[in-house]
Each structure stands twice: as C-alpha cells, then as structure tokens.
Design an enzyme around this catalytic site. Structure first.
Site, PDB file in Angstrom:
ATOM      1  N   GLU A 241       0.809  -1.223   0.000  1.00 41.59           N
ATOM      2  CA  GLU A 241       0.000   0.000   0.000  1.00 41.59           C
ATOM      3  C   GLU A 241       0.841   1.271   0.000  1.00 41.59           C
ATOM      4  O   GLU A 241       0.504   2.246  -0.665  1.00 41.59           O
ATOM      5  CB  GLU A 241      -0.957   0.003   1.194  1.00 41.59           C
ATOM      6  CG  GLU A 241      -2.167  -0.911   1.019  1.00 41.59           C
ATOM      7  CD  GLU A 241      -1.888  -2.367   1.326  1.00 41.59           C
ATOM      8  OE1 GLU A 241      -0.773  -2.673   1.808  1.00 41.59           O
ATOM      9  OE2 GLU A 241      -2.761  -3.212   1.087  1.00 41.59           O
TER      10      GLU A 241
ATOM     11  N   HIS B 268     -10.728  -4.973  10.217  1.00 40.54           N
ATOM     12  CA  HIS B 268     -11.412  -4.655   8.954  1.00 40.54           C
ATOM     13  C   HIS B 268     -12.687  -3.858   9.178  1.00 40.54           C
ATOM     14  O   HIS B 268     -13.631  -3.963   8.398  1.00 40.54           O
ATOM     15  CB  HIS B 268     -11.761  -5.935   8.185  1.00 40.54           C
ATOM     16  CG  HIS B 268     -10.603  -6.599   7.518  1.00 40.54           C
ATOM     17  ND1 HIS B 268      -9.647  -7.288   8.190  1.00 40.54           N
ATOM     18  CD2 HIS B 268     -10.241  -6.680   6.217  1.00 40.54           C
ATOM     19  CE1 HIS B 268      -8.750  -7.781   7.345  1.00 40.54           C
ATOM     20  NE2 HIS B 268      -9.087  -7.419   6.141  1.00 40.54           N
TER      21      HIS B 268
HETATM   22  C1  LIG Z   1      -2.626  -4.465   4.231  1.00 42.51           C
HETATM   23  C2  LIG Z   1      -3.628  -5.339   3.563  1.00 42.51           C
HETATM   24  N1  LIG Z   1      -3.799  -5.235   2.241  1.00 42.51           N
HETATM   25  C3  LIG Z   1      -4.719  -6.013   1.620  1.00 42.51           C
HETATM   26  C4  LIG Z   1      -5.479  -6.909   2.316  1.00 42.51           C
HETATM   27  C5  LIG Z   1      -6.562  -7.742   1.603  1.00 42.51           C
HETATM   28  N2  LIG Z   1      -6.116  -9.116   1.524  1.00 42.51           N
HETATM   29  C6  LIG Z   1      -6.411 -10.013   2.478  1.00 42.51           C
HETATM   30  S1  LIG Z   1      -5.664 -11.481   2.236  1.00 42.51           S
HETATM   31  C7  LIG Z   1      -4.953 -10.937   0.793  1.00 42.51           C
HETATM   32  C8  LIG Z   1      -4.075 -11.845   0.002  1.00 42.51           C
HETATM   33  C9  LIG Z   1      -2.927 -12.304   0.841  1.00 42.51           C
HETATM   34  O1  LIG Z   1      -2.114 -13.141   0.104  1.00 42.51           O
HETATM   35  P1  LIG Z   1      -0.940 -13.951   0.794  1.00 42.51           P
HETATM   36  O2  LIG Z   1      -0.133 -13.041   1.653  1.00 42.51           O
HETATM   37  O3  LIG Z   1      -0.214 -14.673  -0.279  1.00 42.51           O
HETATM   38  O4  LIG Z   1      -1.664 -14.954   1.774  1.00 42.51           O
HETATM   39  P2  LIG Z   1      -2.658 -16.144   1.383  1.00 42.51           P
HETATM   40  O5  LIG Z   1      -4.044 -15.619   1.450  1.00 42.51           O
HETATM   41  O6  LIG Z   1      -2.292 -16.614   0.016  1.00 42.51           O
HETATM   42  O7  LIG Z   1      -2.407 -17.198   2.414  1.00 42.51           O
HETATM   43  C10 LIG Z   1      -5.300  -9.617   0.537  1.00 42.51           C
HETATM   44  C11 LIG Z   1      -4.878  -8.833  -0.624  1.00 42.51           C
HETATM   45  C12 LIG Z   1      -5.276  -6.961   3.707  1.00 42.51           C
HETATM   46  N3  LIG Z   1      -5.991  -7.758   4.495  1.00 42.51           N
HETATM   47  N4  LIG Z   1      -4.334  -6.192   4.297  1.00 42.51           N
END
Ligand SMILES: Cc1ncc(C[n+]2csc(CCOP(=O)(O)OP(=O)(O)O)c2C)c(N)n1
Ligand SMILES: Cc1ncc(C[n+]2csc(CCOP(=O)(O)OP(=O)(O)O)c2C)c(N)n1
Ligand SMILES: [Mg+2]
Ligand SMILES: [Mg+2]
Lengths: 344, 330, 344, 330
Positions: free
Chosen positions: C67, C136
C-alpha cells in the site's frame, strides 16, 4: 527540588524508569549518541551520551531508520515482557508507522480479549515555528486521539513532563507523548525524587471567573501570558491544561465552564477534527446550559506549514490571538491602544 | 529425520488432521451461516504449517495472518476455544472479541493472527528482541504469505533482526496466489533469495507438501537462531485447495482447474499417512483410529462452540485499556 | 435514468472517467479480477472483470500488496501526467500508506509552491457491522480530515456516489472517497449520462423545522428512518448530508441550525476528534445564538470493534439512537410504547 | 569514457563546483543566521551527485532527500531561486514555501526533495509508471542515503518497478553514516546486493569520488531503463565532509578524524580537475576561470536571495488546493 529544563526533565524521568526496572529499554534512531539530548541523563546534547555507559548497548539500542519496524518491534517486545521507550524524534515520523500504531499497538489487547498487555511509550517532539518546513512541523495528536486504545500525553512544563512520562512508563497501556519544541527551553523547579502524575488529571494554571481557556501543549504558556495581560483589562481568565488528551479530564473542563460560562480552546494542531473540536463538542453537549457565548477555537488553520520565516509564525495560536478570542466571547472591545501583548 | 521419535511423527499427522478437519468444519459452518463473516482455510497447506510449528518449542513465539486457524492448532492450542472464537462466543480464545482473523492464544506462544497483511511480522521481530534482551532463549516465528512478502515491513524487520542477530524465523507460506493474484505476476525475483541481501540465510522448501522437509528446514533455522546465529528466511512452496476465503465467489478463473487437481493428487496428509505406515511407524488401524479421534475432537469443539453463551453487551467496552474502560463514552 | 446500486454507480463513474480521459488509470490489488465489483462496469462481481477487456493491462493494473508503495507511486504518477484511481479495497489498509498520504499526497503541491498538481483519487470501503473484526472495521476519515491538502467525500446514495466520484476524478487535487459497505445494497434511479456533483455542497434529504440532523455516510439512511418515525411523534426533523467532509459545506449546516435551533450529528466514526466533533464545534462557534439545546453527537464510542455479532451492532449510530438524541434535544419524552423503530 | 565530449567533461566539473561553492555559502549563511533552520550539505559527495544527474536527460525525472541542494543543481537548476528558497524568499524556487529540505524545480524534472527519509522513493517510482503508461521514454531516478535504504518503501518500490519493468534507477548515496549512526551498525548485508532478490541488477560503485565511474554506472542503468530493461539499484560509496547538518554539534565523536582526512585527501573536485588538465581536456587557466565563474554565480545567487522580498502573509494560505484556499479557516 532543582531547576530542570523540559528536556532535562524528560531525561530524568527516563533515567529513573531505567534504574527502577530492568525491563525498560530505550530504542530509536541515534539514541546512543544522545542526539536529541534526552538520553544523556537530562543533560544537554553537549554532554556525553551517558545512558549508553550507564545502561549498556543491550538496553540503549540505536535502530535503523525503519519506523514501521521499530514501532512494531516495540509492540511485540511489550507483549512479551519488555517495557520499551521508543524515541521517534520528530512527530512527523509517526506516520511511517501508522499501521503498527492503529492495527497492532492500539488493537491487540482488545482484539485478543485482554491477553496482550502493551506497556510501551512512544516519544516524539513537535517542531513548529522554527522554519523546519512542512515535513518537520506536524502536530499530529488529533489523529491518534481518534484511535481507541492509545493514551496520549502533552506535557507543557518540566514538572509535568517528568511526572507524566514516569506515569506513562509505569502504565501497562501504550502511551504516546508529544513534546512541543517551543517548550524545550522552559525551566522550573522540579522534584528530583520519583513522582508520578496520574494520566487524566487536568492542571489549572490560573483560576478565573469570566472565561475558561483550555490550552494544549505549546499553547499553555501563551494562554497564561494572555490571561496575565487580560487581567490588566479587568478580565478574569481561568487557564486549564488537560495535560493528557486521552484519557481527557472531562469533569474538570465541564466544571470550569460551568463556573465561567465561556470557553476558548487554544490548540496548536490543525483546526478540523483537532483536539479543540473535541473539547468544544464535549462542552456544547455537557455544559450547554452554562454557556453564555459561542465557543471559540484558536488553532493552527487548515493549511500546511510554509518554510519562510516571514509567513510561518502567524499560523500558530499565540497570546495575542488567544486574548482576542477571549475578548470576543466576553464581548469586550479590542483595546484601542497598544497593549503588552501587541507590543511583543 | 529418521531420528524423530514415533510419537512426534504421529503427532505431526494428528495436528495436520486437526487443521484439515477443523477447517472443513469451519467451511461448512460459514456456508450454513453458523459463522458470521468468512474464514480462510489452510486446507492443502497443513504440512507447511505443522512442519513449522512443531519445529518450535512450547515456549517459543509465533505470529500469523488471516489464514489463521492452522497456526494456533499447529502450535498446540485446544480446538474448543478456537472454534468458539470463530462463532463469537464468550468462551472463545479471545472471548469472542477477535474472531477467525485474530486468533491468539498466549498460552501456547501464539501472539496473534493479523487481518492486515504483513502487519504482524514486526510483532514477531519484537518478541525475538525481548528474548534477546532478557536472554531467555526463546525463538519467534512469523508466518506470512507470498502476497505479504511485498510489504515493506518485512524488509525493515529482516534488516533489524539481521543487525541485532535476533532469534526469529520469517516463514513465507508461498501458496502461489494472493487472493486472485498469481505470485509470479507481482513478485520480482525469488522471495527466498531476498534473504541474502539482508545478510541472512534464505531457504526454499520446494516440496512444502512434505511435512518432514518443512520440519527439517525450520528446525535448522530454529537451532541456528537459538544458538545466537540470528534470523533465517524460509520460503515454503505450497497450495491452498479452497477459494481465498470461504464463500468468496470470484467471477474470473485465476486458477487452472487441472493445477488444483495435481496438487490434490499429492496431498500432504494422505502421503504422510502412507509414509508412516510404509515405514512401520504406525499401522493402518492406528491411522484410522487417529482419524476418528481427531474427528471427535473437532465435533466436540463444534458442540462447545454451539453450547457456549455469547458475550454480554458490556464486554464490547472492556479490554481496551488495562485500568478502566475509558472507551465507553458513547 | 436507470436503477443502479451503490457499487454499480461507482463502477459507472469509473467507466465514464476511463472513457473520457486516457490519463485515467486504475491501480490496486486484485482490480483485474474485479474482486470488489467496481472494476466490472458497474456489474456485480459475478460478471467478468470487463474493465480489463475494455481498457487493457496498461490502464488496469493489479499491484503487489504494497500500500505504501502504491499510494506513493500514484502520487508520483499524478505529478507527472496521469490521473490515477487507486483502489485500496478496505479503509483499514490506508494506515499502511499514511506517510505517503500526509507527507507527499497532501503536502507536495503546497510545499513546492504550486508546482505540483495531484489529480488522484483513493477509493476505499468501510466495512462495519458485518463481523469483520477490529482489523477490517475502521471508519478512519476523521484522521484524514485533520490533514490539510486532502479532499474527502463520503457519498451516501448511488446517485451521489456517481456524481461525486466523477467530480473527484476531474479534480486536480487528491480526493479520498470512503464508501460504507452498509450502503452497497442500496438502489436508486441514477442518470446514466455524465454528471458531476461539486465537492463542498451538502444535500438536504428531508426538510424540517424542529431539529437538524447532520448525518454522515452510513448514518444517512438511519437518520432518514429516524426522521420518518419521529414525524409520527409530531417532530419535524431536517436531515442534511454534507456528502463531502473536506471541503465542508459550513454554510448549509449553519443555515439549517439557524432555522431549527437544534443539532444532532450522526457519525459512524469513533467519537473523539471525529467528524461529529468538528461539526459540533463549527456550530457552537458560528450558530451559538440560534442554539436552543445542547448539541448531541451520535457516534461509535471510543472502543475498538469486537468480532462477536452479539456485541458489535450496538456500537454504531442507528435510527433508534438518532431518534433518542433528537428527543433529548427537543426535550420530548421517550415514547412509552413500542414504536416502529424499537421494533426493528 | 574517453568518448565524452570535452564540454560535457567540463560541465561535470562546473556542476560539482557549483554544488561545492553553493553549499559552502549556505553553510556560512546558516552560521550567520541568514538561513533559518539548518541545511544538509553535499560537500564531499559532488562526484556521486553529478555523475548521476548528468547521466539523466533534461526531460528525465528525479526525486531526492534532505541532502537536497546538490540534486537540483546537478540537474541544471539555476542557483538564484534555489538560494532564495533557502532564505524563504518569494522568488525562491518554491516561492519560499519549501525551504532547503523541500527544493523542487519541475522545469528540470526535479520532483522534489523530501525531509522524510525514504518517502520520495515511491514518487520517483510513480513518475516512472507515468512514463511507462504514457510511453514517453522518460526515466526517473530516486536519490536516497544508506540510512534510507532500511525504509520498507524502498523494497515495495523496487518490487513494483521490477514487476512492471519501470524505467527507474534507485540511487543509494552511501556516505557511510546516517546522522550519528555508522551504516555498518544498522545495515544487515550489502545494499547493492539487495537488488538481486528483487530481480534487478545491483551495482556498487566503490569509488564514488570519481565522477566518471558514477556517470558510467548510472548511464548504463539509464540506457537499460530507457530501452525497456527495467530498474537498477546503484549504490555509490562516498563521504560527507561536514556534520550531518550545519550547526549540529554532537557531543559524541562517531567519526574518526583521520577517516575524514583520508577522504578529503581524495577530493572529487580536485582530482577531476587534475584529470581534466592531465588528459588535455582543459588548461589550468581554464580551470581557474571556471572556479572564478562559479564563485561569481554563487555570489550572484546570494545577492539575489538577499535582495528578493519575503512572501506576503496570505501566501501561507495559497497552493493547498488548486481551486480555492479552503485552508484559510483559522
Ligand atoms: C494491508 C492489507 N492489504 C490487503 C489486504 C486484503 N487481503 C487479504 S488477504 C490478501 C491476500 C494475501 O495473500 P498472501 O499473503 O499470499 O496470503 P494467502 O491468502 O495466500 O495465504 C489480501 C490482498 C489486507 N488484508 N491487508
Ligand atoms: C522518516 C524519517 N526518520 C528519521 C528522520 C531523521 N533523519 C533525518 S536525516 C537522517 C539520517 C539519514 O541518513 P542517510 O539516509 O544515510 O542520508 P545522509 O544524511 O547520510 O545523506 C535521519 C535519521 C527523518 N527525517 N525521516
Ligand atoms: Mg498466498
Ligand atoms: Mg548516509
């Protein structure tokens, strides 16, 4: 009692806390070298950084320039047995770590149902009025006041600085302290022995019956100056410093306005959603019946801070502006002749 | 790894099964409206989770992320209060205040899962700082995904840990997607290789479906950390079977159906069961019994979550501060 | 005119802007896949992410989860010829980029003496009331209101969303838009043709003479509901939505209170230093003479947001609480029997 | 590098001299109270600054940090408005609103220096994004220090630039200290080596006092960026002669006196002058004249800064927004 400067009082409180409890550590950029003069046992920056000698590298930790990492690491350390004091130098650098402040420091205890405790203090200095330009002139406490879970102190005198900071280190909750650089030079008699000023208790600097001036941080000496000058004009001004913004001593503020019927709030932060707005709204709800005049805020306007010394100083609340606001709410005309204040 | 006692090997299988069955149950509960909001399952990633958590000691610390159930289960947290937390009950591990995304169980060193991607990485780093300053020999581990590996706070943390030789393991759960986004489209370079620039070992476990491979890599990192050798970045390649979160119906197919099938074909739990039986650690019967036991555990946790009371309204105003509920001004 | 949902209206405004100006791009996490349903030409998330087909990968850019980098890159791009729309999904993620918001996005034009212009829009959704837990559920617009240099919109209906967002994209200044998820389902007739609603103009949803209710974002439908119910009790409630918090339509608010003499502010943000505090303070200063009762704020209290559905919903301003506040300032007793509101 | 035209070589020396004399003057002005606040000089780092800025084209973008005067001077910004800005005059390059820490001259592609360490790195990245989307062939360069290299936003930026092949150069001015803190005590690993993990070339210019070496390295990176090859991280080893900021008197000696002397002994400007004369590019007389010319330029800039008026009070309320001064409510 001994005469201490504001910075000296901060150094003294930190030294006391470090000596009292091994779990207290200081981390931050350039703390080893005592660049900001508060990790040198309260002595000025000319002296050796003797905290390093006294407490060693394990407890006085120079960090990389990584505010987000530092604040988060301090939070993690506080959750696991340490009681860190984090020196963030300028308040403008807190933004770098905002996610950690809001989402970890403020929320973890609550979110985890009380499992976490977060005994950590974040110190930062608000530089303003010194031509440091827009990046180094922020007074950002209002945005932290909108974050439940943080405590916030804004000591305005050396003795308040020492007692409040000591109480902050003792607190099991996270405390942010905002130290206005305009106060650094101030000196007063301070108790060298240990003492604590409980968070949430306002200080009445001057009693008065015509109007209450609630003043914050660097605005406190300006409000006192205004009150003294206005006394010569026959106005009796009560000057009240909340000292801690969270928790806020609502009772003291409401009680004072209940007596005087008038309120001016002097707050060096930006106007919109500032601390002055909160205090005004509090009184408009809880002491409306006593109010005999509009509540007037004297704040920094909603503009960023320009560098040029020719145009910066006009922006901040000062004794002249506070006095003008007091006259306005008391419906007293501006004095025709020069006063002590306008001659400043 | 043949030196591991049989009980440990069986315990690995038990914990993987717990995660699988717990998450299957949670998924069903979401679909039935028994859990408000959503949950992110670790189904398919059990080997990666358990290999890492079992490499830690009971006193060691851990922080996690939104894919949150596996971590505390892997670390040994009892299932009942976890399940109750997902439902928002007073008996939940966080009293119902946290929910799925914010599970924490300080009793087992779980310092909290984080709904904010990346945000809990500095927390684990700070726990390692405590350990270092207090010299108590504890190690900390931060779980995060391939998506989180692009958050700056990871590199601030890694650098600080490197400079201070902190006993911390950065464990990247590379399940190859961040929500709908394939990791290779948003990741420049290789995550494990980022370690070198920060002066620490970077290890890539290519077969993250093999619990022993993960255990081995993380154990080495833990040993190194505990003996003063500082941090390690461990990247584990794995795969989630389910959608990013339960009930999320995306309009676009960002994953190939065959891709998923091929991963399901080398399931970490099935293959470890086979390994245990083939190598004589356990019999088929014992493994069947284990499945039954775990299912019963999950069933009991479910019952517990259903029978438990919701928190009282005033609970919303507690735990903000240690001293008094100054959050209560409404 | 056609019926649009709130999200559909946002999609439509974005599509219009993308078609009108090649310099408009959309960047954010998962925007290619239309995960949040607003990069699909206003259709629900079940549809194909057709912005990608329409505008291509050069202008619809999936980002890494970074971000701070995204917001800063958008600022740099805006300073050099693009007009980015940044999709930050949840408002709670804005903290990650706070330094970029405050120190670059808000300050650059000012600091550089007008050399920079910063035509960039930051969209985010405020989830609350849906058991998404403390990480959230934030409604953080007040802290951005304290940062001069940012503009802030909080549309409360589909037609406002379309017109305000379009004006935001046209603005040469940075605009943050906060979209409450509680409004996503709302539908109304919306002009399919291009139109803009100027920033800084409030909307009166309902005229009334006894009391002014200023309501923000998700509190707007609740205020309307309360006003309708109170009409049956004989109270005439004016409901005013500022729609943009910066600039704020101070004149409309002051004028309304000058007519009604009473003010209730309904604001889903946390109480201390919230938008409600600012509006209260504004009125306490500028319409004091008209005020016949205390100003009452109906806000989310200063607590973090618990997950449990059993205890979350009680925290937000709803029609019942707004009605109770109105009765209080009008000095009207609570109805003895059940009303339409309490039965909800 | 013998292929460079003589005028370019002399221009390098001119710009290095401009920076040196400008900063010497600014230092004096701080001590005499003619500049409010402080300034951070680039004295000693001129080769690193000029080698980088002259590798850029006139249309290329640049962002910088608190050590801020050298960057716009190197990029070709006229000295008068820069000096007037340091004094806070209306004729300053930012109308007096910015000051030393926030110089910007959009006419020469200078998008602004940043008082917040690391904060302008994403800005340059965004300028490169513009260039890519608009396909206008421009390159962007971000200057930052060894201290800033530990800010997370650098790695977020590098990753994004890597993924999108953005035409951007990350230029680390490693003067070996961040304020009082030696880089090696807070940096784990080697800065240039961090590039590899982010899928981009990392170059370390060990002799950052040689303007040609810096020019060569940055030119290669610029060429690569312009031809679609994506970002490069360039780390230049250099040294600042003065204190971190003028007038800062630290109680502790964090730098060895001999260390400073040894760096002064291989001064970038003196050695390049020698090189120019030895290689027949210029005569001693021409070099003397250049010194005189530059000194006069700086003197003129000083005069300009002194004679210019301060801004009017209402200027404080302008430029917050493009449309109207809504910042003015007091
Ligand atoms: C700072 C932030 N940005 C965006 C999100 C929205 N979000 C939640 S999970 C996710 C994907 C996360 O991917 P990863 O770190 O690879 O973990 P995975 O879900 O694959 O285990 C996103 C974009 C968030 N929760 N926090
Ligand atoms: C975010 C932030 N943190 C801390 C500071 C205080 N500060 C200003 S300059 C500086 C040292 C910077 O070191 P480096 O990046 O190496 O640049 P140099 O001064 O050596 O050129 C520090 C700590 C700041 N301005 N911004
Ligand atoms: Mg992933
Ligand atoms: Mg440096």
């Amino acid at each position: 009692m001994t005469v201490m400067s504001y910075l000296g009082a901060i150094g003294a409180a930190q030294r006391e806390a470090m000596e009292a409890d091994e779990r207290v550590i200081i981390i931050g950029e350039d703390v080893e070298a005592n660049v900001y003069g508060t990790t040198g046992a309260g002595k000025s920056r000319k002296d050796k950084g003797d905290f390093l000698e006294m407490f060693g590298k394990n407890r006085i930790r120079n960090t990389p320039i990584s505010e987000e990492g530092i604040v988060g690491a301090a939070a993690g350390a506080a959750m696991t047995g340490l009681r860190p004091i984090v020196d963030l130098s300028y308040s403008s650098f807190l933004y770098m770590a905002m996610d950690q402040f809001v989402n970890q420091v403020a929320k973890n205890r609550y979110m985890f149902g009380g499992q976490a405790s977060m005994p950590v203090v974040f110190r930062s200095a608000m530089f303003y009025g010194l031509s440091t330009g827009a990046h180094h002139s922020d007074r950002p406490y209002p945005m932290f006041m909108n974050v439940p879970g943080l405590k916030i102190i804004t000591p305005a005198t050396p003795s308040d600085a020492k007692g409040l900071l000591r109480a902050a280190v003792d607190s099991d909750d996270p405390v942010l302290t905002f130290e206005a650089c305009t106060l650094w030079g101030s000196k007063e008699e301070v108790d060298e022995a240990e003492y604590r000023i409980p968070l949430g208790v306002a200080r009445t600097h001057r009693e008065g019956s015509d109007v209450t001036v609630v003043a914050i941080s660097g605005a406190v000496p300006e409000a006192i100056k205004a009150a003294n000058a206005l006394a010569e004009e026959g106005l009796s001004v009560e000057v009240l410093d909340p000292r801690t913004l969270v928790p806020l001593d609502r009772e003291a503020i409401v009680a004072s306005v209940a007596r005087t019927g008038r309120l001016v709030v002097a707050d060096p932060a930006h106007r919109t959603c500032g601390a002055a707005a909160e205090i005004s709204a509090l009184v408009a709800e809880e002491a409306f019946g006593s109010l005999r005049a509009p509540i007037v805020r004297v704040t920094t306007p909603d503009t960023q801070i320009p560098f040029s010394p020719a145009i910066e100083k006009q922006l901040y609340p000062d004794a002249m502006k506070i006095a003008a606001a007091v006259r306005r709410v008391c419906d007293v005309p501006e004095p025709a002749q020069e006063t002590a204040l306008s001659a400043r | 790894m043949s030196t591991l006692p049989n009980e440990t090997l069986v315990e690995m299988q038990r914990r993987m099964l717990r995660i699988r069955r717990f998450d299957e149950r949670a998924s069903k509960m979401v679909k039935r409206g028994q859990i408000p909001g959503t949950v992110h399952t670790s189904i398919g990633q059990e080997a990666q989770v358990v290999g890492a958590t079992m490499a830690l000691g009971d006193d060691d610390y851990m922080s996690g992320n939104h894919r949150s159930h596996g971590h505390p289960i892997g670390k040994g947290s009892p299932l009942g209060p976890l399940m109750a937390e997902l439902v928002g009950k007073a008996t939940g591990v966080c009293g119902g205040k946290g929910g799925s995304l914010h599970l924490a169980d300080f009793n087992v060193g779980s310092l909290g899962e984080s709904g904010i991607v990346g945000s809990s990485i500095p927390i684990a780093t700070g726990a390692a700082l405590s350990s270092k300053v207090l010299d108590n020999g504890r190690v900390a581990l931060a779980f995060f995904g391939d998506g989180a590996a692009n958050q700056g706070c990871l590199y601030e943390s890694m650098n600080m840990a490197g400079v201070w030789d902190l006993p911390v393991i950065y464990l990247c759960e590379n399940n190859q997607y961040a929500l709908s986004t394939p990791a290779h489209t948003v990741t420049s370079g290789v995550i494990a290789e980022r370690a070198a620039g920060f002066g620490m070992p970077g290890v890539r476990v290519e077969d993250g479906q093999d619990v022993l491979k993960v255990y081995e890599a993380v154990s080495a990192a833990v040993e190194n950390a505990r003996s003063g050798g500082g941090p390690t970045l461990v990247e584990v390649i794995t795969y989630r079977y389910n959608e990013h979160s339960e009930g999320l119906r995306l309009g676009t197919d960002y994953r190939d159906a065959l891709e998923r099938e091929s991963w399901v074909g080398r399931d970490p739990i099935l293959s470890f069961r086979k390994h245990l039986v083939d190598s004589g650690v356990a019999t088929e019967d014992e493994m069947d019994q284990l499945e039954i036991d775990v299912l019963a555990e999950v069933e009991e946790a479910f019952e517990f979550s259903q029978e438990s009371p919701f928190p009282e309204p005033e609970v919303a105003f507690l735990d903000l501060y240690t001293d008094n509920p100054i959050g209560a001004h409404a």
